[in-house]
Structures are given as structure tokens and as C-alpha cells.
Design a protein around this motif. Structure first.
Motif, PDB file in Angstrom:
ATOM      1  N   ALA A  39      42.332  36.460  40.492  1.00 55.37           N
ATOM      2  CA  ALA A  39      40.913  36.614  40.831  1.00 55.37           C
ATOM      3  C   ALA A  39      40.308  35.324  41.347  1.00 55.37           C
ATOM      4  N   GLY A  40      40.916  34.178  40.978  1.00 50.74           N
ATOM      5  CA  GLY A  40      40.381  32.888  41.384  1.00 50.74           C
ATOM      6  C   GLY A  40      39.079  32.543  40.692  1.00 50.74           C
ATOM      7  N   VAL A  41      38.964  32.932  39.415  1.00 53.52           N
ATOM      8  CA  VAL A  41      37.751  32.646  38.645  1.00 53.52           C
ATOM      9  C   VAL A  41      38.117  31.923  37.359  1.00 53.52           C
ATOM     10  N   THR A  42      37.117  31.376  36.702  1.00 54.14           N
ATOM     11  CA  THR A  42      37.327  30.675  35.446  1.00 54.14           C
ATOM     12  C   THR A  42      37.325  31.649  34.277  1.00 54.14           C
ATOM     13  N   LYS A  43      37.844  31.177  33.146  1.00 61.05           N
ATOM     14  CA  LYS A  43      37.828  32.007  31.941  1.00 61.05           C
ATOM     15  C   LYS A  43      36.394  32.323  31.524  1.00 61.05           C
ATOM     16  N   GLY A  44      35.497  31.352  31.701  1.00 64.24           N
ATOM     17  CA  GLY A  44      34.088  31.573  31.360  1.00 64.24           C
ATOM     18  C   GLY A  44      33.472  32.678  32.195  1.00 64.24           C
ATOM     19  N   ALA A  45      33.836  32.725  33.480  1.00 63.48           N
ATOM     20  CA  ALA A  45      33.315  33.765  34.360  1.00 63.48           C
ATOM     21  C   ALA A  45      33.809  35.133  33.918  1.00 63.48           C
ATOM     22  N   LEU A  46      35.076  35.205  33.524  1.00 62.85           N
ATOM     23  CA  LEU A  46      35.618  36.487  33.062  1.00 62.85           C
ATOM     24  C   LEU A  46      34.893  36.957  31.811  1.00 62.85           C
ATOM     25  N   TYR A  47      34.741  36.037  30.840  1.00 66.70           N
ATOM     26  CA  TYR A  47      34.125  36.459  29.583  1.00 66.70           C
ATOM     27  C   TYR A  47      32.624  36.706  29.719  1.00 66.70           C
ATOM     28  N   PHE A  48      32.021  36.236  30.809  1.00 65.41           N
ATOM     29  CA  PHE A  48      30.625  36.572  31.071  1.00 65.41           C
ATOM     30  C   PHE A  48      30.486  38.066  31.357  1.00 65.41           C
ATOM     31  N   HIS A  49      31.510  38.633  32.012  1.00 63.11           N
ATOM     32  CA  HIS A  49      31.461  40.040  32.402  1.00 63.11           C
ATOM     33  C   HIS A  49      32.209  40.963  31.441  1.00 63.11           C
ATOM     34  N   PHE A  50      33.282  40.469  30.827  1.00 61.28           N
ATOM     35  CA  PHE A  50      34.135  41.311  29.992  1.00 61.28           C
ATOM     36  C   PHE A  50      34.491  40.565  28.712  1.00 61.28           C
ATOM     37  N   LYS A  51      34.396  41.275  27.586  1.00 61.60           N
ATOM     38  CA  LYS A  51      34.627  40.637  26.292  1.00 61.60           C
ATOM     39  C   LYS A  51      36.109  40.402  26.005  1.00 61.60           C
ATOM     40  N   SER A  52      36.991  41.213  26.604  1.00 57.01           N
ATOM     41  CA  SER A  52      38.412  41.159  26.276  1.00 57.01           C
ATOM     42  C   SER A  52      39.216  41.898  27.344  1.00 57.01           C
ATOM     43  N   LYS A  53      40.537  41.837  27.212  1.00 52.67           N
ATOM     44  CA  LYS A  53      41.384  42.603  28.125  1.00 52.67           C
ATOM     45  C   LYS A  53      41.153  44.099  27.931  1.00 52.67           C
ATOM     46  N   GLU A  54      40.908  44.523  26.698  1.00 50.92           N
ATOM     47  CA  GLU A  54      40.619  45.924  26.430  1.00 50.92           C
ATOM     48  C   GLU A  54      39.331  46.365  27.127  1.00 50.92           C
ATOM     49  N   ASP A  55      38.333  45.493  27.141  1.00 46.96           N
ATOM     50  CA  ASP A  55      37.073  45.793  27.811  1.00 46.96           C
ATOM     51  C   ASP A  55      37.291  45.943  29.319  1.00 46.96           C
ATOM     52  N   LEU A  56      38.136  45.095  29.886  1.00 45.45           N
ATOM     53  CA  LEU A  56      38.504  45.203  31.296  1.00 45.45           C
ATOM     54  C   LEU A  56      39.184  46.541  31.578  1.00 45.45           C
ATOM     55  N   ALA A  57      40.116  46.888  30.707  1.00 44.50           N
ATOM     56  CA  ALA A  57      40.845  48.145  30.878  1.00 44.50           C
ATOM     57  C   ALA A  57      39.899  49.337  30.789  1.00 44.50           C
ATOM     58  N   ASP A  58      38.979  49.311  29.848  1.00 44.89           N
ATOM     59  CA  ASP A  58      38.018  50.408  29.712  1.00 44.89           C
ATOM     60  C   ASP A  58      37.168  50.561  30.973  1.00 44.89           C
ATOM     61  N   ALA A  59      36.755  49.427  31.567  1.00 51.81           N
ATOM     62  CA  ALA A  59      35.958  49.470  32.786  1.00 51.81           C
ATOM     63  C   ALA A  59      36.746  50.109  33.923  1.00 51.81           C
ATOM     64  N   LEU A  60      38.030  49.810  33.994  1.00 50.92           N
ATOM     65  CA  LEU A  60      38.856  50.385  35.049  1.00 50.92           C
ATOM     66  C   LEU A  60      39.135  51.866  34.808  1.00 50.92           C
ATOM     67  N   VAL A  61      39.285  52.262  33.568  1.00 51.81           N
ATOM     68  CA  VAL A  61      39.472  53.690  33.266  1.00 51.81           C
ATOM     69  C   VAL A  61      38.271  54.485  33.788  1.00 51.81           C
ATOM     70  N   ASP A  62      37.076  53.917  33.644  1.00 50.55           N
ATOM     71  CA  ASP A  62      35.874  54.598  34.138  1.00 50.55           C
ATOM     72  C   ASP A  62      35.868  54.729  35.660  1.00 50.55           C
TER      73      ASP A  62
END
Length: 211
Positions: A39-62
Motif C-alpha cells: 500500500a505504501g503507507v505507514t503503520k499509523g495510517a493503517l491503524y487510523f482506518h482499521f483496528k486489526s487485520k480482522e477489521d480489514l478482512a471484515d471491510a473487504l467481506v462487505d
């Protein structure tokens, strides 16, 4: 506004990268570090939008349910709507990494802290609503249980897309969906009504509704 746009672009980049990794190696195989790198982003940027890998997965399932959004614009949904919906999903699986990732994540639901069984239920409920309307319109045989048929369609499509993925990389998925519907329609539709339905891929009512 510029800040909001940048935030949305960052979120989109993270989802695209996550989808790419989940599609390629699955939930367990994808690491957050690989997603960050792609993605070319920082860890802080990721956690600003998603709390965890599970949260990322849930967003994609939707994400996969975006395919069904045009349903709300269709005045009289029914059996043809369900047929069109499966072709829309087939097209998404062939061309959209987010759809492919979301489907793989649902299939790998045992990898999640919270299983994604609701995705199956949501698709069954969506299709069931269309089939209820179809039966009320006389487009299904009287003895057909619409909920059982909705479950059968979801299960059949799931199996077909999996076998198509393994055997041809989903290149023949639309042809397999056509065979599925040619097999189903003769069993569930009164003979006098069969001419009303198109079981091949093409311009659909859903595509018209989304314009």
C-alpha cells in the motif's frame, strides 16, 4: 476537503493492497507488513482506518455486497434478478481483486476471530426476497420452497466458482453459471413461463438500474 480526500485515498490503497494479499495467500498467509509495503503507507495510517487485520478482512467481506446494490432500483425483482446477480458476481470474480478477496475470506471463515457466516446468510436472504416475489408472480412452481432454493443457488454458485478457479482460473465461470441456470430453471419454473428468463450472460436489468 483535501484532507478528507487524502484519507479516502489512503483507505482505498490499504484495501487494494489487503485484497491483493488476501486473494493471493489467504487470511493467514497475509501479513500486515506485506500489506503496508504494497500500500505504501505507514503503520499509523493503517491503524487510523482499521483496528486489526480482522477489521480489514471484515471491510473487504462487505465489498462483495456492492454487487447487489442496484437491486434497490429494480421495480419488480424476481427470478431474472437472481440470475443477473450471479452473472454480476461472476464478472466481479473475474475482474475485481476486492471481490475475489472477499469471497476467499468468506470461504476461509474459520481463520477469523469472528466467523463470516453472516455473509452466507445475507446472500441467502437477498436471493430469498427475490424468489418470494417470483413465486407470487407465478414464475416458480407451487411446490418450490423459496428458502431452500435460495440456499441451493448460493451453495451451487459457491461450488461452481471454486471449481472454476481451480481448473481454469475462473476463465470459464460465466459458462458454468449458464449451465447451472439451464439445469435449475427447468426444475423450478412452470413450462409455460420458461420463455421469460434468460440464462446467459449479457446486458442485465441490474446493469440498467445502476446507470
Amino acid at each position: 476537503m483535501a484532507r478528507q480526500e487524502r484519507a479516502e485515498q489512503t483507505r482505498k490503497a490499504i484495501l487494494e493492497a489487503a485484497a491483493s494479499r488476501f486473494d493471493a495467500v489467504g487470511f493467514l498467509g497475509a501479513s500486515l507488513s506485506d500489506i503496508l509495503t504494497e500500500a505504501g503507507v505507514t503503520k499509523g495510517a493503517l491503524y487510523f482506518h482499521f483496528k486489526s487485520k480482522e477489521d480489514l478482512a471484515d471491510a473487504l467481506v462487505d465489498e462483495q455486497f456492492a454487487v447487489s446494490e442496484p437491486l434497490s432500483a429494480i421495480e419488480d425483482p424476481g427470478l431474472q434478478t437472481v440470475i443477473d446477480l450471479t452473472y454480476e458476481m461472476a464478472a466481479g470474480l473475474q475482474s475485481d481483486v476486492r471481490v475475489r478477496a472477499s469471497i476467499r475470506l468468506v470461504i476461509e471463515q474459520g481463520s477469523f476471530v469472528t466467523p463470516a457466516d453472516n455473509a452466507y446468510k445475507r446472500w441467502i436472504d437477498t436471493i430469498h426476497g427475490c424468489l418470494l416475489a417470483a413465486k407470487a408472480a407465478g414464475d416458480l412452481r407451487k411446490e418450490i420452497n423459496t428458502h431452500d432454493l435460495a440456499q441451493f443457488v448460493v451453495a451451487s454458485f459457491t461450488g461452481i466458482q471454486l471449481s472454476s478457479q481451480v481448473l481454469t482460473g475462473r476463465a470459464d465461470l460465466k459458462e458454468r453459471v449458464t449451465f447451472m441456470w439451464n439445469t435449475i430453471l427447468g426444475s423450478v419454473v412452470p413450462p409455460r413461463r420458461l420463455h421469460r428468463f434468460t440464462s446467459t450472460s449479457g446486458s442485465t436489468a441490474m446493469e440498467s438500474a445502476s446507470v
